[in-house]
Design a protein around this motif. Structure first.
Motif, PDB file in Angstrom:
ATOM      1  N   ASN A 185      -1.726  -3.422  -1.110  1.00 48.11           N
ATOM      2  CA  ASN A 185      -2.386  -2.417  -1.947  1.00 48.11           C
ATOM      3  C   ASN A 185      -3.713  -3.000  -2.456  1.00 48.11           C
ATOM      4  N   PRO A 242     -11.849   6.088   3.454  1.00 46.76           N
ATOM      5  CA  PRO A 242     -10.998   4.959   3.877  1.00 46.76           C
ATOM      6  C   PRO A 242     -11.826   3.749   4.308  1.00 46.76           C
ATOM      7  N   TRP A 287      -7.647   7.689  -5.287  1.00 46.92           N
ATOM      8  CA  TRP A 287      -8.990   7.102  -5.178  1.00 46.92           C
ATOM      9  C   TRP A 287      -9.840   7.876  -4.178  1.00 46.92           C
ATOM     10  N   SER A 341      -4.227   5.009  -3.431  1.00 45.24           N
ATOM     11  CA  SER A 341      -5.332   5.250  -2.498  1.00 45.24           C
ATOM     12  C   SER A 341      -5.635   6.741  -2.383  1.00 45.24           C
ATOM     13  N   HIS A 372      -5.818  -1.835  -4.534  1.00 45.49           N
ATOM     14  CA  HIS A 372      -6.226  -1.385  -5.872  1.00 45.49           C
ATOM     15  C   HIS A 372      -5.715  -2.293  -6.986  1.00 45.49           C
ATOM     16  N   LEU A 403      -3.481   2.409   5.733  1.00 45.56           N
ATOM     17  CA  LEU A 403      -4.420   2.253   4.626  1.00 45.56           C
ATOM     18  C   LEU A 403      -4.902   3.635   4.183  1.00 45.56           C
ATOM     19  N   GLY A 404      -4.870   3.867   2.883  1.00 45.63           N
ATOM     20  CA  GLY A 404      -5.280   5.159   2.345  1.00 45.63           C
ATOM     21  C   GLY A 404      -4.129   6.117   2.133  1.00 45.63           C
ATOM     22  N   LEU A 462     -12.916   1.914   1.286  1.00 47.74           N
ATOM     23  CA  LEU A 462     -11.751   1.254   0.695  1.00 47.74           C
ATOM     24  C   LEU A 462     -11.463  -0.057   1.426  1.00 47.74           C
ATOM     25  N   GLU A 483       0.847  -1.196   0.000  1.00 50.47           N
ATOM     26  CA  GLU A 483       0.000   0.000   0.000  1.00 50.47           C
ATOM     27  C   GLU A 483       0.883   1.246   0.000  1.00 50.47           C
TER      28      GLU A 483
END
Length: 448
Positions: free
Chosen positions: A91, A145, A137, A134, A93, A128-129, A148, A82
């Motif tokens: 990650n 978040p 996104w 991210s 995505h 995360l994020g 996600l 990530e």
């Protein structure tokens, strides 16, 4: 572990939650995930067969989001992080991330039979994020978040459900706790997984846990799990297990269970962490914590702790006097690994203190054989007789204890685990003592 399984069954365990991490015998492109001490397929099949024969349901745990260090530390998978510099989180995505998780799950599934549940982890997805994809996104309207996180959990759970429709995914609940009911309900995740609510404290917020459980039920989760701890939750480098802490943790969870809606609770997992994460040191070894596990299992099985429960545990462990509020125990026990517990207790309590007593509080050492003296090999001949016998005797004693401990540990653990435990808990003090004895010999020789 095969020796311990019958004992666990007798104590009241009904299943095994196994997080393999790098000890699973991955093959093909995933083979590099294996540690040198990983199980062989034959060893694992034998263990799982033994568990099944004893009536223990096995629940594998494969991390699929956070705590992915054992995968993402490798150069070959680093592009799936990530955050580029951090190997902890996957990650969400990249299609390749989901393909990686699916490949891991498929290989673990292939060695297990008749599974009812499969734990996909998803706890502590730190940062995360914060990855570049991210961030982009999250700039899009309505993206958060929380969404996600839920989208990745849903993707993994959907993937598992499509390949193994009879298996129910379990997830750790900490990433879900702060989410609104609306966010959780709209995600579709509650229809796919069962959350495992974890808290290892001796004084958990019972009312808060009951409310959390009720919230999860309103969101659509059909069942929930609880997770307590019998070891590995009171200190990152803890060497001995304080049973009282973990006993109180079980008693708190029993309160939560007694106030839970009927039919809501699927089960409770008693966790026994060996490390806080992939890169941290070992905490309490399993043999050291078996009395704690026994007390915790019997407490849950009997709905509380009593003199009768204490007697049951003592009988099953072959201990004459179980103590829950102190580390010390005069009772050796006859359970598998009890000799390791005895020796680890001796080392933990007396090795460092006895060496420090000699080197830092013995006036003959501090006054006549200080670092200054040792460096220059200076020693008064009279002083030698005041502490050399004590130093040599202490060194001989601890070398004998550690020889026994190493032999006992090597019957249970891979050599690398034994080496790590010794380097963390034994060698710092033992090497100091050995060095003083060596320096003393050199100083005496220099006098002649």
């Amino acid at each position: 572990l095969p020796q311990v399984l019958p004992l666990l069954r007798a104590l009241g365990a009904t299943g095994l939650l196994l997080e393999y991490e790098d000890t699973f015998p991955y093959t093909g492109p995933l083979e590099l995930l294996q540690a040198p001490h990983a199980y062989s397929p034959a060893e694992l099949r034998a263990l799982l067969s033994r568990a099944r024969a004893l009536g223990l349901d096995v629940v594998p745990l494969v991390q699929s989001f956070g705590h992915m260090e054992f995968v993402l530390k490798h150069r070959e998978f680093a592009h799936l992080r990530e955050v580029k510099e951090l190997p902890n989180a996957l990650n969400p995505h990249k299609e390749e991330s989901l393909a990686l998780v699916k490949a891991m799950i498929d290989q673990v599934m292939a060695l297990h039979e008749d599974l009812q549940w499969f734990h996909i982890g998803c706890d502590e997805v730190y940062y995360l994020g914060e990855g570049e994809e991210s961030k982009q996104w999250l700039q899009q309207q309505d993206n958060t978040p929380e969404k996600l996180c839920l989208s990745h959990i849903k993707a993994v759970a959907t993937c598992l459900a499509s390949s193994y429709p009879m298996v129910t995914p379990i997830v750790w609940d900490d990433m879900l706790r702060g989410m609104s009911e609306e966010t959780l309900a709209e995600s579709g995740v509650p229809q796919l997984v069962q959350p495992m609510i974890w808290d290892y404290a001796a004084d958990i917020d019972v009312e808060g846990k009951v409310q959390l459980l009720e919230k999860y039920r309103r969101c659509g989760f059909s069942k929930v799990w609880f997770a307590s701890a019998f070891k590995g939750a009171t200190g990152v480098n803890q060497s001995l297990t304080l049973i009282g802490h973990h006993l109180r943790n079980q008693l708190e969870w029993l309160q939560v269970a007694s106030r839970s809606p009927g039919g809501a609770l699927e089960g409770i997992a008693l966790t026994g962490w060996q490390r806080y994460d992939h890169f941290s040191v070992l905490c309490e070894l399993l043999p050291v914590a078996i009395p704690s596990l026994a007390v915790c299992l019997q407490t849950l099985k009997n709905g509380g702790y009593s003199e009768k429960v204490k007697e049951n545990v003592e009988n099953l462990l072959g201990m004459s006097n179980l103590e829950v509020d102190t580390f010390m125990s005069t009772s050796l026990g006859t359970f598998p690994g009890s000799h390791i517990l005895t020796l680890v207790t001796e080392v933990s309590f007396y090795l460092k203190s006895s060496v420090d007593e000699l080197l830092e509080r013995n006036r003959y050492v501090t006054g006549w054989f200080s670092p200054y003296h040792r460096k220059r090999k200076i020693i008064h001949p009279i002083i030698i007789h005041h502490f050399q016998p004590d130093a040599v005797s202490l060194l001989c004693k601890w070398n004998a204890v550690l020889h026994d401990l190493q032999a006992a540990m090597e019957q249970v653990f891979h050599r690398c685990a034994v080496e790590e435990w010794m380097e963390e808990n034994v060698y710092p003090s033992l090497q100091k003592l050995q060095q003083v004895v060596d320096d003393l010999d050199e100083a005496i020789e220099a006098q002649n």
